[in-house]
Design a protein around this motif. Structure first.
Motif, mmCIF file in Angstrom:
data_model
loop_
_atom_site.group_PDB
_atom_site.id
_atom_site.type_symbol
_atom_site.label_atom_id
_atom_site.label_comp_id
_atom_site.label_asym_id
_atom_site.label_seq_id
_atom_site.Cartn_x
_atom_site.Cartn_y
_atom_site.Cartn_z
ATOM 1 N N VAL C 104 0.819 -1.214 0.000
ATOM 2 C CA VAL C 104 0.000 0.000 0.000
ATOM 3 C C VAL C 104 0.854 1.267 0.000
ATOM 4 O O VAL C 104 0.531 2.232 -0.692
ATOM 5 C CB VAL C 104 -0.981 -0.016 1.192
ATOM 6 C CG1 VAL C 104 -1.526 1.376 1.474
ATOM 7 C CG2 VAL C 104 -2.129 -0.979 0.904
ATOM 8 N N TYR C 133 4.693 -6.796 3.047
ATOM 9 C CA TYR C 133 6.078 -6.602 2.601
ATOM 10 C C TYR C 133 6.992 -6.525 3.814
ATOM 11 O O TYR C 133 6.829 -5.648 4.676
ATOM 12 C CB TYR C 133 6.183 -5.308 1.789
ATOM 13 C CG TYR C 133 7.610 -4.903 1.502
ATOM 14 C CD1 TYR C 133 8.474 -5.750 0.794
ATOM 15 C CD2 TYR C 133 8.113 -3.676 1.940
ATOM 16 C CE1 TYR C 133 9.785 -5.383 0.532
ATOM 17 C CE2 TYR C 133 9.420 -3.303 1.667
ATOM 18 C CZ TYR C 133 10.251 -4.162 0.971
ATOM 19 O OH TYR C 133 11.552 -3.802 0.718
ATOM 20 N N PRO C 200 -1.651 -2.185 8.404
ATOM 21 C CA PRO C 200 -0.523 -1.275 8.153
ATOM 22 C C PRO C 200 -0.213 -1.139 6.659
ATOM 23 O O PRO C 200 -0.678 -1.937 5.834
ATOM 24 C CB PRO C 200 0.632 -1.920 8.907
ATOM 25 C CG PRO C 200 0.282 -3.356 9.039
ATOM 26 C CD PRO C 200 -1.221 -3.450 9.026
ATOM 27 N N ALA C 201 0.617 -0.150 6.346
ATOM 28 C CA ALA C 201 0.866 0.249 4.965
ATOM 29 C C ALA C 201 1.753 -0.720 4.206
ATOM 30 O O ALA C 201 1.977 -0.539 3.012
ATOM 31 C CB ALA C 201 1.470 1.652 4.938
ATOM 32 N N ASN C 202 2.261 -1.756 4.888
ATOM 33 C CA ASN C 202 3.044 -2.745 4.124
ATOM 34 C C ASN C 202 2.189 -3.917 3.654
ATOM 35 O O ASN C 202 2.713 -4.852 3.046
ATOM 36 C CB ASN C 202 4.252 -3.251 4.920
ATOM 37 C CG ASN C 202 3.873 -3.890 6.241
ATOM 38 O OD1 ASN C 202 2.789 -3.606 6.767
ATOM 39 N ND2 ASN C 202 4.737 -4.738 6.787
#
Lengths: 301, 301, 301, 301
Positions: C104, C133, C200-202
């Motif tokens: 993301v 990730y 979360p953004a990963n």
């Protein structure tokens, strides 16, 4: 491009009526507002509205709460950095709205810049004025012999006179016939949306054109360039002067990193490095085509 | 719009040479490829390339690994749902590239659709052909008396003849003079970028035009509409036929939810509800302007 | 990034089914179609569709009836000319559609390129997969000390281990809680559009992304650049390889005139000219800021 | 969303400093300038700048020299006509610049509106604040049972408490770890561009967002709609109030012809006509799918 007394009165009324605002005000641009700057024989550019200034570019880049300015010097450094490193979005935060009067063949080039807002005078709805662009004698040039899309020397004598005569006569006749076809005197009168097809491309049209500063710079880089057609370049030059007054730091950065800048291909950079080491580089050992080598020589000479 | 033998040979060569591809193939569109569909007296539309089909719309909407299709029926239901609920991005996943020949005054309307890619034949660089749009007698109309940007009745008799005579004569004369000005026979020859300004707006130009299906539908809704100028509507109508063959489900949804649909204002919806309850609603008790009421009556009658 | 057997089967089915088409086929791109090229630990890029090839760029530039090609060599020369002189519209005539799986935080950078079409997997509608990730140890770097938006040295020993431990543990816990919140086992189950906010953004997302070649080159120039964040650069690098196979002449011109090119400001050009005449130019007599001088030295050394 | 004293002081300074301008001033918008209107628990919307007003829309539509206004009443009629007939370009002549603070998952929806200018606070460059969206208990809903992308009833009791507990705890832990990873205390300190990947989607970000009125209306129609996710709808609702003060006539037309309007498919229009003639129309004889019939009934009841 003499405005009618009514038009001038409308402009004077707008200029005579300052109002208080809390928004950012760019004094250098206020002086241009509504004034019609003449371009070509009947055209003009006038600023209708603007949003932002140099400080607003920095404020957006910093996503700040207040003016976002520590000092004018800081702002200029930031603006130059943003321009140099192709950070385009802060420049998009300024906006300019112009009223432009221009020949149709210029309008056709101009409209190819798609990221802008346009309202054009409608020849379906209204009757166009009898105003045609007839070039000044010093701008009537021959076809260039080296550049398929350029001009060569100024035409002389009889040939120049004949060209100007044709342009004037054909414009006049086409317009006379346009008027005759739409006239309702003793006939039904042709629909305006059809009659307009008889008008040549040097007739003037008008539009409101609104664009952000990033896209305006892109327009100016292409259209104020020496290779642009003269008739659009004079509009771009006029707008350049307005922008220089509006956002002086951004315009300075634009001049240094865009208008006056040069893009060197990887081959050119390689040649440069060799030359700076003292090597003699020629077209033959340059890995460039003849055309590229010529462009390279123009830059470094 | 007779193509030259060379042009027809080029088209035949392209059509005679199928190649295998793993991409989505839309059989309905293959049959149109490269063929020039005549429009107006010298114009045409021809499909140069396309990307996607009905299934590709669904595949994108589902962000799927494979064809994304359970069944054709499922796909059609999904496409209708997407269209009805203004989900535009899946339709953007199809793309169409056209070669269009059209009069300049039509091109000027067309180009206002900004979300498209265009390469136009350059009259700075090349010499335009002597081809002008002269309307068929049944399309030479008077100015509408009720609509400032529309046409009324077809012109009759002498007036019609005079209009056609003017259009033909002025086109011919302007083109003769264009040719004379650029000629290098015994003179320098005017630059093409200047000479083109003598050409009227009914001269034909050409371009490659590439657009995604969502934006194409937007174009078609406005330009295939009964209020669009006839000369652009015939192009839109021709494209509609091609699109119907290319993406039949999407085109069907477009017809039902866009072309044939009606947007009712909150006032109109309110009136409808009252009428369906049996109440007599008139312009006077409708809370609509005279103009809106007229538009409302057209819909429900 | 192991595809599931079903996904692989769908890809194989698509690759096993060539069909005849009359359209332009680019053999170099056919071999990439549908294949998932792995990027990062769970991501991929795969080509879903393409339109055009090198010849199609020339054909559009020439607005021609047929293939528009005299010879491959001619075409390459034209393409290099177009690229060098910023004629962007012919490159817009090629189009690429990709399916991309990406973290993301990478997607958030990517989406800033606005001139593209996107369909993203919807976390309002569907449940996201448990895929995060986690950088490889050699890509876990310290904050750069000279560049506020860059990385410094690779983290070592305990600190690196701790970072990786945190990223894994927080991802896992957040996902466990996401699943727990939306579960309907013995509870109502939180709406997916709310539950996603705990991720979360990963986390990985997916989209279909469609773009024309001109705008793709712009994306690649910025994102395959050495200053781009590593995690988006690897996607750009992968796409570069695909484009090189698809439109080799255009990609070569892009490398020479964009990726490997250098833009020199008017001050830099001035200094260069002085240096080539044999003058000794230093920061002090260069009319450049310290930062610009450093950038200049990097180019010419 | 309490602003810091420094932020409030910056806003007060800007509001305390009116300056004269010759541009169009919209008094209804001046009162909003710079003020932070709270949205959600830590978000806000504030107007940074605007261009144009109702009269400016008409002025552009008329391509006029002066204010282009005969009377306020005339202007309103023209604006309603333009809105009703989808003339979008005059509305593009107004521009709004906002500073918005919003959760990342809202930002991800918002950015899909591509025709706007954005500068976002950079988490590569800067450290994000410890501010997370935690929904109020009355906005913690179950997954909808009828709509895959919607919410059902508000969660109750223990389940609601557990959800809120999770959201708070995971946000706090992720942020603690973010801080720990980037800390340079006794360690190198992870690069910010990497550390940010540990932050969940309910963290707040900020941006400057600039858009023209036509595209803003499009945004508002979709995002202030009852089917939009609550967390973006509250932003849209707040902006609606500002726009109503800025351009009251345009906003009124927007409410009547867009927000409160209904698009009826060709099948729906056909049914309506039959019903108004007194015929009994049911789902069975309506030529609509079950879903469309339900939507139709909602409109006419």
């Amino acid at each position: 491009m003499p405005l009618s007394p009514e038009q001038q009165a409308e402009i004077d009324a707008l200029r005579g009526n300052p109002q208080p605002t809390l928004r950012t005000v760019a004094p250098g641009m206020e002086k241009h507002l509504y004034q019609a700057r003449p371009v070509l024989d009947h055209g003009f550019v006038r600023v209708i509205d603007y949003m932002g200034d140099d400080a607003a570019i920095c404020q957006a880049a910093r996503v700040s709460y207040g003016k976002g300015t520590k000092s004018v010097q800081n702002d200029e450094g930031l603006i130059r950095y943003l321009m140099r490193h192709w950070h385009s979005t802060p420049f998009e935060m300024c906006e300019l709205k112009l009223h432009v009067k221009l020949p149709v063949f210029v309008a056709r080039q101009w409209i190819r810049h798609r990221t802008a807002n346009v309202n054009e005078y409608s020849a379906r709805y209204s009757i166009l004025d009898r105003e045609f662009y007839i070039p000044a004698p010093e701008h009537v040039n021959a076809q260039s012999e080296v550049n398929n899309q350029g001009r060569g020397d100024v035409l002389q004598g009889e040939e120049a006179a004949r060209v100007l005569e044709i342009l004037k006569a054909d414009s006049a006749r086409c317009y006379d016939n346009y008027e005759a076809m739409i006239s309702a005197d003793g006939q039904a009168g042709l629909a305006r949306e059809l009659a307009r097809m008889n008008l040549p491309a040097n007739i003037y049209t008008q539009w409101y054109w609104k664009v952000d500063l990033h896209n305006l710079f892109h327009f100016l880089r292409l259209r104020a360039d020496a290779h642009a057609q003269y008739e659009i370049r004079v509009y771009a030059d006029t707008i350049c002067e307005m922008v220089a007054d509006w956002v002086p730091a951004a315009y300075g950065a634009f001049e240094d990193y865009r208008m006056g800048a040069v893009t060197m291909s990887s081959q050119m950079v390689e040649c440069l490095r060799r030359m700076l080491k003292g090597e003699t580089v020629t077209k033959e050992n340059s890995d460039m085509s003849a055309r590229e080598w010529r462009e390279f020589e123009e830059v470094i000479k």
